[in-house]
Scaffold this motif. Structure first.
Motif, PDB file in Angstrom:
ATOM      1  N   ALA A  78       0.810  -1.225   0.000  1.00 51.45           N
ATOM      2  CA  ALA A  78       0.000   0.000   0.000  1.00 51.45           C
ATOM      3  C   ALA A  78       0.841   1.271   0.000  1.00 51.45           C
ATOM      4  O   ALA A  78       0.413   2.302  -0.523  1.00 51.45           O
ATOM      5  N   SER A  79       2.036   1.222   0.587  1.00 49.43           N
ATOM      6  CA  SER A  79       2.873   2.425   0.631  1.00 49.43           C
ATOM      7  C   SER A  79       3.629   2.642  -0.677  1.00 49.43           C
ATOM      8  O   SER A  79       4.220   3.704  -0.885  1.00 49.43           O
ATOM      9  N   GLN A  80       3.602   1.653  -1.567  1.00 56.35           N
ATOM     10  CA  GLN A  80       4.323   1.758  -2.834  1.00 56.35           C
ATOM     11  C   GLN A  80       3.412   1.844  -4.055  1.00 56.35           C
ATOM     12  O   GLN A  80       3.760   2.444  -5.065  1.00 56.35           O
ATOM     13  N   ILE A  81       2.229   1.230  -3.954  1.00 57.98           N
ATOM     14  CA  ILE A  81       1.294   1.178  -5.078  1.00 57.98           C
ATOM     15  C   ILE A  81      -0.054   1.717  -4.619  1.00 57.98           C
ATOM     16  O   ILE A  81      -0.563   1.314  -3.566  1.00 57.98           O
ATOM     17  N   ASP A  82      -0.625   2.625  -5.403  1.00 60.32           N
ATOM     18  CA  ASP A  82      -1.990   3.086  -5.160  1.00 60.32           C
ATOM     19  C   ASP A  82      -2.923   2.141  -5.906  1.00 60.32           C
ATOM     20  O   ASP A  82      -3.084   2.234  -7.124  1.00 60.32           O
ATOM     21  N   PHE A  83      -3.532   1.209  -5.173  1.00 59.79           N
ATOM     22  CA  PHE A  83      -4.360   0.200  -5.818  1.00 59.79           C
ATOM     23  C   PHE A  83      -5.683   0.757  -6.317  1.00 59.79           C
ATOM     24  O   PHE A  83      -6.451   0.051  -6.978  1.00 59.79           O
ATOM     25  N   VAL A  84      -5.975   2.007  -6.015  1.00 64.19           N
ATOM     26  CA  VAL A  84      -7.162   2.655  -6.548  1.00 64.19           C
ATOM     27  C   VAL A  84      -6.893   3.200  -7.945  1.00 64.19           C
ATOM     28  O   VAL A  84      -7.719   3.112  -8.837  1.00 64.19           O
ATOM     29  N   LEU A  85      -5.690   3.754  -8.137  1.00 67.17           N
ATOM     30  CA  LEU A  85      -5.412   4.513  -9.358  1.00 67.17           C
ATOM     31  C   LEU A  85      -4.325   3.914 -10.241  1.00 67.17           C
ATOM     32  O   LEU A  85      -4.300   4.169 -11.450  1.00 67.17           O
ATOM     33  N   ASP A  86      -3.399   3.165  -9.678  1.00 66.31           N
ATOM     34  CA  ASP A  86      -2.202   2.765 -10.421  1.00 66.31           C
ATOM     35  C   ASP A  86      -2.340   1.478 -11.218  1.00 66.31           C
ATOM     36  O   ASP A  86      -1.490   1.178 -12.056  1.00 66.31           O
ATOM     37  N   LEU A  87      -3.377   0.674 -10.956  1.00 66.44           N
ATOM     38  CA  LEU A  87      -3.482  -0.622 -11.632  1.00 66.44           C
ATOM     39  C   LEU A  87      -3.799  -0.443 -13.106  1.00 66.44           C
ATOM     40  O   LEU A  87      -4.590   0.417 -13.496  1.00 66.44           O
ATOM     41  N   ARG A  88      -3.180  -1.288 -13.925  1.00 64.39           N
ATOM     42  CA  ARG A  88      -3.396  -1.272 -15.369  1.00 64.39           C
ATOM     43  C   ARG A  88      -3.567  -2.715 -15.860  1.00 64.39           C
ATOM     44  O   ARG A  88      -3.067  -3.668 -15.245  1.00 64.39           O
ATOM     45  N   ASP A  89      -4.282  -2.864 -16.967  1.00 60.74           N
ATOM     46  CA  ASP A  89      -4.341  -4.180 -17.601  1.00 60.74           C
ATOM     47  C   ASP A  89      -2.924  -4.630 -17.941  1.00 60.74           C
ATOM     48  O   ASP A  89      -2.127  -3.857 -18.470  1.00 60.74           O
ATOM     49  N   GLY A  90      -2.629  -5.871 -17.626  1.00 65.55           N
ATOM     50  CA  GLY A  90      -1.295  -6.396 -17.868  1.00 65.55           C
ATOM     51  C   GLY A  90      -0.417  -6.415 -16.633  1.00 65.55           C
ATOM     52  O   GLY A  90       0.610  -7.094 -16.616  1.00 65.55           O
ATOM     53  N   ASP A  91      -0.775  -5.654 -15.577  1.00 64.55           N
ATOM     54  CA  ASP A  91      -0.055  -5.775 -14.307  1.00 64.55           C
ATOM     55  C   ASP A  91      -0.227  -7.209 -13.805  1.00 64.55           C
ATOM     56  O   ASP A  91      -1.222  -7.878 -14.113  1.00 64.55           O
ATOM     57  N   ARG A  92       0.727  -7.702 -13.030  1.00 69.49           N
ATOM     58  CA  ARG A  92       0.652  -9.090 -12.594  1.00 69.49           C
ATOM     59  C   ARG A  92       1.244  -9.249 -11.195  1.00 69.49           C
ATOM     60  O   ARG A  92       1.949  -8.377 -10.696  1.00 69.49           O
ATOM     61  N   PHE A  93       0.931 -10.389 -10.589  1.00 65.88           N
ATOM     62  CA  PHE A  93       1.403 -10.640  -9.233  1.00 65.88           C
ATOM     63  C   PHE A  93       1.723 -12.117  -9.051  1.00 65.88           C
ATOM     64  O   PHE A  93       1.243 -12.988  -9.786  1.00 65.88           O
ATOM     65  N   ALA A  94       2.556 -12.366  -8.041  1.00 69.47           N
ATOM     66  CA  ALA A  94       2.810 -13.724  -7.546  1.00 69.47           C
ATOM     67  C   ALA A  94       2.764 -13.643  -6.036  1.00 69.47           C
ATOM     68  O   ALA A  94       3.224 -12.661  -5.441  1.00 69.47           O
ATOM     69  N   VAL A  95       2.205 -14.644  -5.403  1.00 67.42           N
ATOM     70  CA  VAL A  95       2.068 -14.613  -3.944  1.00 67.42           C
ATOM     71  C   VAL A  95       2.280 -16.013  -3.375  1.00 67.42           C
ATOM     72  O   VAL A  95       1.794 -17.005  -3.915  1.00 67.42           O
ATOM     73  N   VAL A  96       3.056 -16.082  -2.309  1.00 69.61           N
ATOM     74  CA  VAL A  96       3.264 -17.309  -1.545  1.00 69.61           C
ATOM     75  C   VAL A  96       2.547 -17.120  -0.209  1.00 69.61           C
ATOM     76  O   VAL A  96       2.797 -16.144   0.500  1.00 69.61           O
ATOM     77  N   PHE A  97       1.652 -18.043   0.118  1.00 69.47           N
ATOM     78  CA  PHE A  97       0.822 -17.863   1.312  1.00 69.47           C
ATOM     79  C   PHE A  97       0.529 -19.200   1.968  1.00 69.47           C
ATOM     80  O   PHE A  97       0.776 -20.269   1.390  1.00 69.47           O
ATOM     81  N   GLU A  98       0.014 -19.122   3.195  1.00 68.82           N
ATOM     82  CA  GLU A  98      -0.314 -20.319   3.962  1.00 68.82           C
ATOM     83  C   GLU A  98      -1.749 -20.757   3.691  1.00 68.82           C
ATOM     84  O   GLU A  98      -2.643 -19.931   3.495  1.00 68.82           O
ATOM     85  N   GLU A  99      -1.954 -22.072   3.708  1.00 71.22           N
ATOM     86  CA  GLU A  99      -3.286 -22.664   3.641  1.00 71.22           C
ATOM     87  C   GLU A  99      -3.465 -23.606   4.830  1.00 71.22           C
ATOM     88  O   GLU A  99      -2.533 -24.291   5.225  1.00 71.22           O
ATOM     89  N   MET A 100      -4.674 -23.635   5.402  1.00 75.35           N
ATOM     90  CA  MET A 100      -4.988 -24.525   6.503  1.00 75.35           C
ATOM     91  C   MET A 100      -5.914 -25.637   6.013  1.00 75.35           C
ATOM     92  O   MET A 100      -6.964 -25.359   5.424  1.00 75.35           O
ATOM     93  N   TRP A 101      -5.510 -26.896   6.260  1.00 76.69           N
ATOM     94  CA  TRP A 101      -6.252 -28.054   5.783  1.00 76.69           C
ATOM     95  C   TRP A 101      -6.622 -28.979   6.940  1.00 76.69           C
ATOM     96  O   TRP A 101      -5.868 -29.111   7.906  1.00 76.69           O
ATOM     97  N   HIS A 102      -7.795 -29.624   6.804  1.00 77.58           N
ATOM     98  CA  HIS A 102      -8.233 -30.611   7.797  1.00 77.58           C
ATOM     99  C   HIS A 102      -8.979 -31.729   7.075  1.00 77.58           C
ATOM    100  O   HIS A 102      -9.976 -31.481   6.385  1.00 77.58           O
ATOM    101  N   ASP A 103      -8.476 -32.963   7.218  1.00 72.28           N
ATOM    102  CA  ASP A 103      -9.098 -34.141   6.612  1.00 72.28           C
ATOM    103  C   ASP A 103      -9.372 -33.942   5.119  1.00 72.28           C
ATOM    104  O   ASP A 103     -10.448 -34.278   4.605  1.00 72.28           O
ATOM    105  N   GLY A 104      -8.401 -33.383   4.422  1.00 69.50           N
ATOM    106  CA  GLY A 104      -8.536 -33.221   2.985  1.00 69.50           C
ATOM    107  C   GLY A 104      -9.340 -32.018   2.537  1.00 69.50           C
ATOM    108  O   GLY A 104      -9.525 -31.807   1.334  1.00 69.50           O
ATOM    109  N   ASP A 105      -9.827 -31.219   3.478  1.00 68.67           N
ATOM    110  CA  ASP A 105     -10.600 -30.025   3.139  1.00 68.67           C
ATOM    111  C   ASP A 105      -9.807 -28.769   3.472  1.00 68.67           C
ATOM    112  O   ASP A 105      -9.227 -28.660   4.561  1.00 68.67           O
ATOM    113  N   LYS A 106      -9.799 -27.834   2.542  1.00 67.14           N
ATOM    114  CA  LYS A 106      -9.151 -26.553   2.799  1.00 67.14           C
ATOM    115  C   LYS A 106     -10.078 -25.695   3.638  1.00 67.14           C
ATOM    116  O   LYS A 106     -11.204 -25.394   3.251  1.00 67.14           O
TER     117      LYS A 106
END
Length: 465
Positions: free
Chosen positions: A218-246
């Motif tokens: 948020a301090s580097q990109i204004d997500f209200v005004l700066d986004l353009r078609d063709g911008d892209r992202f990659a994200v590594v995040f945690e997932e919580m699973w129980h008995d095969g269900d996310k």
């Protein structure tokens, strides 16, 4: 129908045989006969009338069971759902109560004909007090009782925790059960075609995770005004699973966002003293003194313009801030640490708040529907604290936030003003620990980097614990 036709033939014959009136009566018979003839053809016969009466009679009958050819048994409202009581195996009654606006436990107990005096013993228990202190509309409480006597009350606190209160003799016991789950690390990539949320959905990422990603940058990109078609992202995040269900998604561990050709990267790091923050791969903190916009994901309905025509006053009147259109009730957050110097009604601004941030910087928030409970003159706020909610009070044509940024009393354009930096670097003594901790995160972020460049959106997952 036969009798009606006979009546018409008879009327015509009488008209023809009626002496001196024969010249006028045919016209009368014709004028009267045509409507009656039409009615004769339209009137149903006796058999049809009987069927119609039967059909009307059936509509008065309230069916006990729905027709199996029209409905599945799973479509029927089951006892105990939506406030309908069910009789449990032990003969007691159970009901799922949905919390309404303005509800309290006392009000719910009285509505369900439970003895409210039991609340004293229940709220004396720490788990019950913590788990029932705040009720929100739409929350559900499972209640089992015998008449006015409560036997069991439970509430799902979050994805993983459930509060249970049970009667033991003349007293109550309360405990919180925690669901065991496995944590996995997942990676997803996406490209912007119409909106960030749409890109996240295509990438298989939840709204909550994409909001966390936006908050990180948020301090580097204004997500209200700066986004353009063709911008892209990659994200590594945690997932919580129980008995095969996310069950849920957790913290963002590493992220990359390419906006208008410029690449921004971040990694999550917990310092030796326990503090958690996001840093660049080089070890510089991403938390700056200010973020560009005080509310997320909306549009600018009116820009900073010293010579704007006022939409209500219909005269030239400088627009000294930026208007962010957003639904009424959208939270407004402090863009930086500061102190509340004003909170109240302020002319055309309607409900307004002024924050003082130091070094001559003040910000104003206008047209609010209401103030946050923690907002009071003299109170200190931290970056990200909710201070109020979007509204349309004062001179406003619709719900929006009017946001002003001033330096020593001079109005500045909030979209272009140079914001205070305020970022710090990892302490030199902690750099080896930082480098060791973030190396596997960066490696995971870079996995399949060519696919990100190609604009594809794979989601991969690794089990970690």
């Amino acid at each position: 129908m036969t009798r009606s036709r006979g009546f018409l033939r008879g009327a015509a014959a009488n008209a023809i045989s009626s002496g001196g009136r024969s010249r006028r009566l045919p016209w009368f018979a014709t004028g009267l006969g045509l409507p009656l003839l039409s009615m004769g053809f339209l009137l149903p016969d006796a058999g049809y009338q009987d069927a119609l009466r039967l059909d009307l009679a059936l509509t008065e009958v309230k069916p006990v069971f729905t027709l199996p050819l029209l409905f599945n048994s799973s479509d029927l409202v089951k006892a105990g759902e939506f406030g309908n009581p069910d009789i449990t195996a032990d003969g007691n009654r159970a009901v799922t109560v949905k919390v309404r606006r303005g509800d309290t436990l006392d009000r719910i107990f009285r509505r369900e004909n439970l003895d409210p005096g039991q609340l004293v013993a229940i709220m004396a228990l720490a788990p019950a007090r913590d788990g029932l202190r705040i009720l929100r509309p739409g929350d559900e409480l499972y209640v089992r009782h015998d008449g006015a006597t409560l036997l069991e009350l439970s509430r799902k606190l979050d994805t993983f925790r459930t509060l249970s209160i049970t009667r033991v003799g003349d007293a109550f016991e309360a405990n919180v059960a925690t669901l065991e789950y496995q944590t996995r690390t997942a990676r997803a990539t996406g490209d912007i075609r119409s909106s960030l949320f749409e890109a996240a959905a295509r990438a298989g990422v939840s709204d909550s995770t994409i909001m966390k990603l936006a908050a990180i940058f948020a301090s580097q990109i204004d997500f209200v005004l700066d986004l353009r078609d063709g911008d892209r992202f990659a994200v590594v995040f945690e997932e919580m699973w129980h008995d095969g269900d996310k069950l849920d998604e957790g913290d963002v561990l590493a992220a990359e966002f390419v906006s208008q050709g410029k690449t921004y990267r971040a990694v999550r790091y917990q310092a030796a003293d326990g503090r958690v923050s996001y840093y660049t791969p080089e070890g510089r903190s991403l938390r700056k003194a200010f973020v560009r916009a005080p509310l997320a994901f909306t549009r600018v309905s009116s820009d900073f313009n010293p010579r704007r025509m006022h939409p209500i006053l219909n005269k030239m009147r400088g627009h000294t801030g930026v208007d962010y259109a957003a639904p009424s009730g959208t939270p407004v957050r402090a863009p930086g640490d500061g102190r509340v110097t004003f909170a109240g009604r302020k002319g055309g601004y309607g409900n307004a708040i002024i924050l003082e941030h130091g070094n001559g910087v003040t910000t104003l928030y206008g047209h609010l529907s209401r103030f946050a409970q923690a907002t009071a003159v003299g109170r200190r706020v931290q970056q990200g604290d909710v201070i109020g909610y979007v509204g349309a009070t004062g001179l406003a044509t619709g719900p929006h936030l009017h946001y002003e940024y001033r330096i020593n009393g001079k109005y500045m354009n909030p979209r272009t003003v140079k914001l205070p930096e305020g970022s710090t670097a990892i302490d030199a003594r902690e750099r080896p620990r930082f480098a060791q901790a973030v190396a596997p995160l960066l490696e995971r972020l870079d996995a399949g980097h060519s696919m990100l460049a190609d604009g594809k959106t794979p989601v991969t997952s690794d089990q970690t614990t």
